[in-house]
Scaffold this motif. Structure first.
Motif, PDB file in Angstrom:
ATOM      1  N   PHE A 115       0.802  -1.223   0.000  1.00 25.49           N
ATOM      2  CA  PHE A 115       0.000   0.000   0.000  1.00 25.49           C
ATOM      3  C   PHE A 115       0.833   1.269   0.000  1.00 25.49           C
ATOM      4  CE2 PHE A 115      -2.767  -3.217   1.875  1.00 25.49           C
ATOM      5  CZ  PHE A 115      -3.907  -3.051   1.126  1.00 25.49           C
ATOM      6  N   GLY A 116       2.145   1.130   0.088  1.00 24.18           N
ATOM      7  CA  GLY A 116       2.994   2.313   0.152  1.00 24.18           C
ATOM      8  C   GLY A 116       2.967   2.919   1.533  1.00 24.18           C
ATOM      9  N   GLN A 117       2.924   4.241   1.632  1.00 25.97           N
ATOM     10  CA  GLN A 117       2.892   4.902   2.926  1.00 25.97           C
ATOM     11  C   GLN A 117       1.477   4.868   3.511  1.00 25.97           C
ATOM     12  OE1 GLN A 117       4.562   8.829   2.343  1.00 25.97           O
ATOM     13  NE2 GLN A 117       6.617   8.093   2.816  1.00 25.97           N
ATOM     14  N   VAL A 118       1.375   4.339   4.721  1.00 31.29           N
ATOM     15  CA  VAL A 118       0.083   4.174   5.378  1.00 31.29           C
ATOM     16  C   VAL A 118       0.180   4.705   6.802  1.00 31.29           C
ATOM     17  CG1 VAL A 118      -1.678   2.532   6.110  1.00 31.29           C
ATOM     18  CG2 VAL A 118      -0.425   2.127   4.008  1.00 31.29           C
ATOM     19  N   ARG A 119      -0.862   5.390   7.254  1.00 29.58           N
ATOM     20  CA  ARG A 119      -0.895   5.904   8.626  1.00 29.58           C
ATOM     21  C   ARG A 119      -1.688   4.933   9.511  1.00 29.58           C
ATOM     22  NH1 ARG A 119       0.898  11.095   9.022  1.00 29.58           N
ATOM     23  NH2 ARG A 119       1.096  12.255   7.070  1.00 29.58           N
ATOM     24  N   VAL A 120      -1.062   4.483  10.586  1.00 24.18           N
ATOM     25  CA  VAL A 120      -1.708   3.554  11.503  1.00 24.18           C
ATOM     26  C   VAL A 120      -1.665   4.121  12.922  1.00 24.18           C
ATOM     27  CG1 VAL A 120      -1.103   1.558  10.100  1.00 24.18           C
ATOM     28  CG2 VAL A 120       0.419   2.263  11.949  1.00 24.18           C
ATOM     29  N   ARG A 121      -2.576   3.646  13.747  1.00 23.89           N
ATOM     30  CA  ARG A 121      -2.597   4.001  15.165  1.00 23.89           C
ATOM     31  C   ARG A 121      -2.570   2.713  15.968  1.00 23.89           C
ATOM     32  NH1 ARG A 121      -6.192   9.060  16.872  1.00 23.89           N
ATOM     33  NH2 ARG A 121      -4.580   8.935  18.458  1.00 23.89           N
ATOM     34  N   ALA A 122      -1.984   2.776  17.162  1.00 28.81           N
ATOM     35  CA  ALA A 122      -1.872   1.588  17.999  1.00 28.81           C
ATOM     36  C   ALA A 122      -2.068   1.968  19.466  1.00 28.81           C
ATOM     37  CB  ALA A 122      -0.513   0.918  17.800  1.00 28.81           C
ATOM     38  N   PHE A 123      -2.558   0.998  20.246  1.00 23.33           N
ATOM     39  CA  PHE A 123      -2.792   1.195  21.668  1.00 23.33           C
ATOM     40  C   PHE A 123      -2.421  -0.081  22.411  1.00 23.33           C
ATOM     41  CE2 PHE A 123      -5.687   3.875  19.303  1.00 23.33           C
ATOM     42  CZ  PHE A 123      -5.542   5.114  19.921  1.00 23.33           C
ATOM     43  N   GLY A 124      -2.091   0.064  23.695  1.00 23.17           N
ATOM     44  CA  GLY A 124      -1.736  -1.105  24.480  1.00 23.17           C
ATOM     45  C   GLY A 124      -1.382  -0.731  25.906  1.00 23.17           C
ATOM     46  N   SER A 125      -0.612  -1.603  26.564  1.00 22.70           N
ATOM     47  CA  SER A 125      -0.204  -1.384  27.947  1.00 22.70           C
ATOM     48  C   SER A 125       1.157  -2.021  28.185  1.00 22.70           C
ATOM     49  CB  SER A 125      -1.244  -1.967  28.914  1.00 22.70           C
ATOM     50  OG  SER A 125      -1.304  -3.379  28.765  1.00 22.70           O
ATOM     51  N   PHE A 126       1.778  -1.684  29.326  1.00 21.36           N
ATOM     52  CA  PHE A 126       3.053  -2.299  29.688  1.00 21.36           C
ATOM     53  C   PHE A 126       3.142  -2.402  31.210  1.00 21.36           C
ATOM     54  CE2 PHE A 126       3.708   2.250  29.175  1.00 21.36           C
ATOM     55  CZ  PHE A 126       4.389   2.620  30.329  1.00 21.36           C
ATOM     56  N   ASP A 127       3.906  -3.411  31.680  1.00 21.01           N
ATOM     57  CA  ASP A 127       4.126  -3.624  33.106  1.00 21.01           C
ATOM     58  C   ASP A 127       5.594  -3.380  33.414  1.00 21.01           C
ATOM     59  OD1 ASP A 127       1.522  -4.461  32.938  1.00 21.01           O
ATOM     60  OD2 ASP A 127       1.986  -6.593  33.146  1.00 21.01           O
ATOM     61  N   ILE A 128       5.872  -2.705  34.545  1.00 16.48           N
ATOM     62  CA  ILE A 128       7.249  -2.398  34.917  1.00 16.48           C
ATOM     63  C   ILE A 128       7.447  -2.593  36.411  1.00 16.48           C
ATOM     64  CG2 ILE A 128       7.620  -0.729  33.058  1.00 16.48           C
ATOM     65  CD1 ILE A 128       7.187   1.494  35.162  1.00 16.48           C
ATOM     66  N   LYS A 129       8.706  -2.661  36.817  1.00 20.63           N
ATOM     67  CA  LYS A 129       9.055  -2.627  38.234  1.00 20.63           C
ATOM     68  C   LYS A 129      10.459  -2.048  38.364  1.00 20.63           C
ATOM     69  CE  LYS A 129      11.169  -7.186  38.831  1.00 20.63           C
ATOM     70  NZ  LYS A 129      11.158  -8.419  39.667  1.00 20.63           N
ATOM     71  N   ILE A 130      10.772  -1.538  39.563  1.00 23.87           N
ATOM     72  CA  ILE A 130      12.106  -1.018  39.830  1.00 23.87           C
ATOM     73  C   ILE A 130      13.047  -2.199  40.043  1.00 23.87           C
ATOM     74  CG2 ILE A 130      13.525   0.319  41.435  1.00 23.87           C
ATOM     75  CD1 ILE A 130      11.116   2.055  41.999  1.00 23.87           C
ATOM     76  N   ALA A 131      14.071  -2.297  39.220  1.00 23.71           N
ATOM     77  CA  ALA A 131      15.046  -3.381  39.342  1.00 23.71           C
ATOM     78  C   ALA A 131      16.295  -2.937  40.083  1.00 23.71           C
ATOM     79  CB  ALA A 131      15.415  -3.904  37.950  1.00 23.71           C
ATOM     80  N   ASP A 132      16.696  -1.685  39.928  1.00 20.91           N
ATOM     81  CA  ASP A 132      17.905  -1.149  40.558  1.00 20.91           C
ATOM     82  C   ASP A 132      17.559   0.213  41.139  1.00 20.91           C
ATOM     83  OD1 ASP A 132      20.367   0.052  41.154  1.00 20.91           O
ATOM     84  OD2 ASP A 132      21.406  -1.002  39.535  1.00 20.91           O
ATOM     85  N   ALA A 133      17.329   0.246  42.467  1.00 25.45           N
ATOM     86  CA  ALA A 133      16.895   1.485  43.109  1.00 25.45           C
ATOM     87  C   ALA A 133      17.951   2.584  42.986  1.00 25.45           C
ATOM     88  CB  ALA A 133      16.575   1.227  44.576  1.00 25.45           C
ATOM     89  N   GLY A 134      19.248   2.215  43.109  1.00 25.56           N
ATOM     90  CA  GLY A 134      20.307   3.214  43.002  1.00 25.56           C
ATOM     91  C   GLY A 134      20.343   3.867  41.638  1.00 25.56           C
ATOM     92  N   LYS A 135      20.265   3.062  40.596  1.00 24.96           N
ATOM     93  CA  LYS A 135      20.281   3.608  39.238  1.00 24.96           C
ATOM     94  C   LYS A 135      19.025   4.432  38.976  1.00 24.96           C
ATOM     95  CE  LYS A 135      21.736   1.021  35.818  1.00 24.96           C
ATOM     96  NZ  LYS A 135      21.795  -0.008  34.732  1.00 24.96           N
ATOM     97  N   PHE A 136      17.884   3.957  39.446  1.00 25.90           N
ATOM     98  CA  PHE A 136      16.631   4.696  39.262  1.00 25.90           C
ATOM     99  C   PHE A 136      16.720   6.063  39.937  1.00 25.90           C
ATOM    100  CE2 PHE A 136      12.272   5.682  40.780  1.00 25.90           C
ATOM    101  CZ  PHE A 136      11.665   5.855  39.554  1.00 25.90           C
ATOM    102  N   PHE A 137      17.313   6.111  41.131  1.00 25.23           N
ATOM    103  CA  PHE A 137      17.449   7.367  41.857  1.00 25.23           C
ATOM    104  C   PHE A 137      18.387   8.321  41.125  1.00 25.23           C
ATOM    105  CE2 PHE A 137      19.316  10.176  45.025  1.00 25.23           C
ATOM    106  CZ  PHE A 137      18.204  10.624  45.706  1.00 25.23           C
ATOM    107  N   ARG A 138      19.503   7.811  40.658  1.00 25.33           N
ATOM    108  CA  ARG A 138      20.500   8.680  40.015  1.00 25.33           C
ATOM    109  C   ARG A 138      20.026   9.196  38.659  1.00 25.33           C
ATOM    110  NH1 ARG A 138      24.247   4.742  42.114  1.00 25.33           N
ATOM    111  NH2 ARG A 138      24.049   3.618  40.143  1.00 25.33           N
ATOM    112  N   THR A 139      19.381   8.344  37.883  1.00 27.23           N
ATOM    113  CA  THR A 139      19.049   8.726  36.508  1.00 27.23           C
ATOM    114  C   THR A 139      17.699   9.422  36.373  1.00 27.23           C
ATOM    115  OG1 THR A 139      18.078   6.538  36.100  1.00 27.23           O
ATOM    116  CG2 THR A 139      20.412   6.846  35.533  1.00 27.23           C
ATOM    117  N   TYR A 140      16.812   9.250  37.361  1.00 28.78           N
ATOM    118  CA  TYR A 140      15.479   9.821  37.174  1.00 28.78           C
ATOM    119  C   TYR A 140      14.913  10.512  38.410  1.00 28.78           C
ATOM    120  CZ  TYR A 140      10.582  10.331  35.926  1.00 28.78           C
ATOM    121  OH  TYR A 140       9.341  10.853  35.679  1.00 28.78           O
ATOM    122  N   ALA A 141      14.965   9.863  39.548  1.00 25.34           N
ATOM    123  CA  ALA A 141      14.164  10.306  40.689  1.00 25.34           C
ATOM    124  C   ALA A 141      14.912  11.163  41.692  1.00 25.34           C
ATOM    125  CB  ALA A 141      13.587   9.085  41.410  1.00 25.34           C
TER     126      ALA A 141
END
Length: 324
Positions: A115-141
């Motif tokens: 079809f060549g160039q086509v515009r699409v939309r998508a939806f969904g979800s994701f699950d996460i957890k903190i794996a490294d509290a030290g890295k999470f604190f330094r890089t984001y929080a």
């Protein structure tokens, strides 16, 4: 008046949506040998003068020189510390934060071989957890005394949505695969997302695509293709479509069929009149009931197609009914 030293440090989760929160020490110092309790699904971090001293896993911990050697080095104590010390304690929730929604805020432009160039939309979800509290604190929080999953969701969604389109382009995934097998597509995209989450000290435990919306014209095309694939006999398929068109009022084929029927009725009527007429104009024999019924049906077709007016229709109908 001197405030009492902190001897017990623990903090049950005050809010299930919290990723991180600071222990309320009320500006008190921590007593040497104080006990730190970290519950399951938690991690705790000790911060001294803005520097990360240690991260503690679930269990009971005694905050003393032999247990926190990094703190001794940060404070510059050659032989350890015996007096109370000032430090900030942060707690982190490490359980799964599930069903975080994501979606494309605007249609994504993708290249498809068909079809060549086509515009699409998508939806969904994701699950996460903190794996490294030290890295999470330094890089984001690091600048937040209290952080919920809601503050983080926006940033992660802004990454996931464009990454979805980027992976579609890189992997050259056909449009049919993107819309028809979203479970397989989720598995293909997830490995491309995990490295980014890891840089934040997070673990992406599950990535789900719930829907991929195609343009209407593409959907219409695939509906036709699907219908064609269900037909084994093309001749029967053609006759079936023709019959549907004839029976559907307002279509050109239906109008043409009705007109042809009306003309056939007129010609048949003329031929019968010519055949039955005699020089003496002898009275015609009474038609059989079945023939009258057919004429009534033909008369109705003439009226419905506007070839005779209502008065003519009623008069002729009454005439035919008297012959029954």
């Amino acid at each position: 008046m001197n405030l009492p030293f902190i001897e017990i440090i623990e903090s049950p989760t005050p809010d299930p949506n919290l990723l991180m929160w600071k222990f309320a020490d009320k500006d008190r110092e921590i007593k040497n040998g104080a006990q730190l309790t970290v519950r399951e699904s938690q991690q705790a971090m000790l911060l001294n003068q803005g520097q990360l001293a240690d991260v503690f896993q679930p269990g009971l911990h005694r905050l003393a020189t032999e247990n926190v050697p990094i703190l001794s080095r940060l404070k510059g104590w050659k032989y350890g510390f015996e007096s109370p010390f000032k430090a900030d304690v942060y707690f982190f929730n490490t359980y799964h934060f599930i069903n975080n929604k994501w979606g494309t805020p605007a249609p994504i432009l993708m290249q498809d071989s068909q079809f060549g160039q086509v515009r699409v939309r998508a939806f969904g979800s994701f699950d996460i957890k903190i794996a490294d509290a030290g890295k999470f604190f330094r890089t984001y929080a690091g600048t937040f005394p209290r952080l919920t999953i809601f503050e983080l969701q926006g940033q992660l969604r802004d990454f996931v949505a464009p990454k979805f389109g980027e992976v579609l382009a890189q992997e050259q995934i056909p449009l049919t695969s993107a819309a028809g097998n979203i479970t397989d597509l989720s598995r293909k995209i997830e490995p491309h997302l995990k490295p980014y989450f890891e840089t934040l000290g997070l673990e992406l435990t599950q990535f789900i695509i719930t829907s991929v919306t195609l343009p209407e014209e593409v959907t219409a095309f695939y509906d036709k293709v699907t219908n064609m694939n269900m037909v084994a006999d093309m001749d029967k398929f053609t006759r079936f479509n023709t019959a549907n068109a004839i029976g559907e009022k307002g279509t050109a084929l239906n109008d043409a069929t009705q007109t042809a029927l009306a003309m056939g009725v007129l010609l048949n009527q003329v031929q019968q009149n010519n055949t039955n007429a005699t020089p003496q104009q002898a009275p015609a024999a009474t038609p059989p009931p079945n023939d009258i019924t057919a004429k009534l049906q033909q008369l109705k077709i003439l009226f419905e197609n506007g070839l005779i007016d209502e008065d003519e229709y009623k008069a002729k109908k009454a005439d035919l009914l008297t012959q029954l």
